[in-house]
Motif scaffolding. Sequence first.
Motif, mmCIF file in Angstrom:
data_model
loop_
_atom_site.group_PDB
_atom_site.id
_atom_site.type_symbol
_atom_site.label_atom_id
_atom_site.label_comp_id
_atom_site.label_asym_id
_atom_site.label_seq_id
_atom_site.Cartn_x
_atom_site.Cartn_y
_atom_site.Cartn_z
ATOM 1 N N ALA A 27 0.974 -1.083 -0.092
ATOM 2 C CA ALA A 27 -0.066 0.113 0.298
ATOM 3 C C ALA A 27 0.970 1.267 0.002
ATOM 4 C CB ALA A 27 -0.960 0.053 1.205
ATOM 5 N N VAL A 28 0.378 2.307 -0.667
ATOM 6 C CA VAL A 28 0.947 3.793 -0.566
ATOM 7 C C VAL A 28 0.039 4.279 -0.065
ATOM 8 C CG1 VAL A 28 1.939 5.443 -2.137
ATOM 9 C CG2 VAL A 28 2.334 2.918 -2.661
ATOM 10 N N LEU A 29 0.316 5.219 0.875
ATOM 11 C CA LEU A 29 -0.613 6.286 1.311
ATOM 12 C C LEU A 29 0.141 7.754 1.172
ATOM 13 C CD1 LEU A 29 -1.257 5.591 5.380
ATOM 14 C CD2 LEU A 29 -2.360 4.647 3.244
ATOM 15 N N ILE A 30 -0.725 8.643 0.498
ATOM 16 C CA ILE A 30 -0.474 9.783 -0.272
ATOM 17 C C ILE A 30 -1.185 11.149 0.568
ATOM 18 C CG2 ILE A 30 -0.227 11.130 -2.302
ATOM 19 C CD1 ILE A 30 -0.816 8.450 -3.746
ATOM 20 N N ASP A 31 -0.343 11.839 0.892
ATOM 21 C CA ASP A 31 -0.786 13.366 1.459
ATOM 22 C C ASP A 31 -1.496 14.034 0.151
ATOM 23 O OD1 ASP A 31 -1.012 15.581 3.067
ATOM 24 O OD2 ASP A 31 0.657 16.342 2.122
ATOM 25 N N LEU A 32 -2.248 14.950 0.533
ATOM 26 C CA LEU A 32 -2.747 15.748 -0.557
ATOM 27 C C LEU A 32 -2.435 16.969 -0.818
ATOM 28 C CD1 LEU A 32 -6.778 14.806 -0.226
ATOM 29 C CD2 LEU A 32 -4.967 14.033 -1.678
ATOM 30 N N SER A 33 -2.878 17.960 -0.034
ATOM 31 C CA SER A 33 -2.268 19.311 -0.103
ATOM 32 C C SER A 33 -0.785 19.733 -0.004
ATOM 33 C CB SER A 33 -2.868 20.347 0.945
ATOM 34 O OG SER A 33 -2.272 21.593 0.914
ATOM 35 N N GLY A 34 -0.160 20.028 -0.789
ATOM 36 C CA GLY A 34 1.321 20.084 -0.849
ATOM 37 C C GLY A 34 1.953 18.932 -1.391
ATOM 38 N N THR A 35 1.344 18.020 -1.624
ATOM 39 C CA THR A 35 1.992 16.639 -2.186
ATOM 40 C C THR A 35 1.181 16.766 -3.732
ATOM 41 O OG1 THR A 35 2.503 15.904 -0.186
ATOM 42 C CG2 THR A 35 2.562 14.259 -2.298
ATOM 43 N N LEU A 36 0.044 16.280 -3.762
ATOM 44 C CA LEU A 36 -0.549 16.431 -5.155
ATOM 45 C C LEU A 36 -0.952 17.885 -5.664
ATOM 46 C CD1 LEU A 36 -2.849 13.224 -4.876
ATOM 47 C CD2 LEU A 36 -0.508 13.296 -5.973
ATOM 48 N N HIS A 37 -1.202 18.708 -4.749
ATOM 49 C CA HIS A 37 -1.679 19.870 -5.206
ATOM 50 C C HIS A 37 -1.360 21.000 -4.135
ATOM 51 C CE1 HIS A 37 -5.281 20.243 -2.812
ATOM 52 N NE2 HIS A 37 -5.007 19.029 -2.468
ATOM 53 N N ILE A 38 -1.440 22.348 -4.831
ATOM 54 C CA ILE A 38 -1.480 23.520 -3.899
ATOM 55 C C ILE A 38 -2.562 24.155 -4.191
ATOM 56 C CG2 ILE A 38 -0.237 25.618 -2.873
ATOM 57 C CD1 ILE A 38 2.335 23.910 -3.777
ATOM 58 N N ASN A 65 -4.674 15.687 6.762
ATOM 59 C CA ASN A 65 -5.033 16.605 7.749
ATOM 60 C C ASN A 65 -6.050 17.605 7.541
ATOM 61 O OD1 ASN A 65 -3.710 15.041 10.040
ATOM 62 N ND2 ASN A 65 -2.111 16.367 10.221
ATOM 63 N N THR A 66 -6.850 17.430 6.867
ATOM 64 C CA THR A 66 -7.955 18.622 6.184
ATOM 65 C C THR A 66 -8.666 18.869 7.595
ATOM 66 O OG1 THR A 66 -9.565 19.381 4.790
ATOM 67 C CG2 THR A 66 -9.592 17.095 5.459
ATOM 68 N N THR A 67 -8.881 19.970 7.775
ATOM 69 C CA THR A 67 -9.901 20.393 8.692
ATOM 70 C C THR A 67 -11.102 21.435 8.199
ATOM 71 O OG1 THR A 67 -8.606 22.307 9.407
ATOM 72 C CG2 THR A 67 -8.416 20.360 10.820
ATOM 73 N N LYS A 68 -10.822 21.629 6.844
ATOM 74 C CA LYS A 68 -11.869 22.592 6.304
ATOM 75 C C LYS A 68 -12.784 22.149 5.284
ATOM 76 C CE LYS A 68 -9.005 25.340 4.588
ATOM 77 N NZ LYS A 68 -8.539 26.929 3.554
ATOM 78 N N GLU A 69 -12.362 20.765 4.692
ATOM 79 C CA GLU A 69 -13.154 20.327 3.643
ATOM 80 C C GLU A 69 -13.553 18.881 4.028
ATOM 81 O OE1 GLU A 69 -11.756 21.684 -0.380
ATOM 82 O OE2 GLU A 69 -10.016 21.095 0.911
ATOM 83 N N SER A 70 -15.060 18.521 3.677
ATOM 84 C CA SER A 70 -15.345 17.121 3.857
ATOM 85 C C SER A 70 -14.889 16.426 2.625
ATOM 86 C CB SER A 70 -16.991 17.084 3.523
ATOM 87 O OG SER A 70 -17.310 17.495 2.351
#
Length: 250
Positions: A27-38, A65-70
């Motif tokens: 398995a590969v876990l991937i962060d979103l903001s800052g890793t796939l997109h800004i 670690n999003t706190t702003k988006e569902s």
Amino acid sequence: MVLFSLNQPISMICLVSIMAGRRALKAVLIDLSGTLHIEDTAVPGAQDALNRLRQASVDVKFVTNTTKESKRSLVERLQRLDFHVQEKEIFTSLSAARSLVERKQLRPLLLLEDSALEDFTGVMVLEGAPLIAIHKARYYKRADGLALGPGPFVAGLEFAADCRATVVGKPEKCFFTQALSDLGCSPTEAVMIGDDARDDVGGAQNAGMLGILVRTGKYREGDEDKIKPLPHLTCDSFPEAVAHILKNLL
């Protein structure tokens, strides 16, 4: 119980640490903001790299670690950027918080962005009790630079209330084990890719995973030297991280 969340709208050479033995990667876990997109801009080449990774014999999960988006909002944002992502593939700090609330049968007073509240549909409200922090990230990357994350504000609440918050997001070990729980693999069979040395890479490695740090998003020069053990790999971007995984870890 109070759930606290606040965000304010912050080469080709790869350094590889020596690893003992070859792992069977599942398995590969991937962060979103800052890793796939800004924000609303994708990291160059990230879509094609993700497609190549999906063609390999590994499971992919997006952890943030999003706190702003569902999760629904995150999926919509990513799909607008041409990332083919399904809601079931996303595990967030909000997911971890809801799991804790349900497991302990708590009734939270939710101090969240309106766009995040839908991930707590059906959870009732009652004033009082312990403080739960979605996460304590110090800062994150926006299009206009670095911005404060919830960490400084959670610390302020802890000081004012003379208590310690229960933190559910990265870099907590339980966050990573929960993210892997439905993939049928152990931490030793997984790798994490992210732009935060402490929360993404350090947290994953403390949970028993390999960690790959990318020099995009919130990365600052020398971040790789601030955690022990050092990252398995530090490279320029998500596409380079994927290339390393496909060549060396499968």
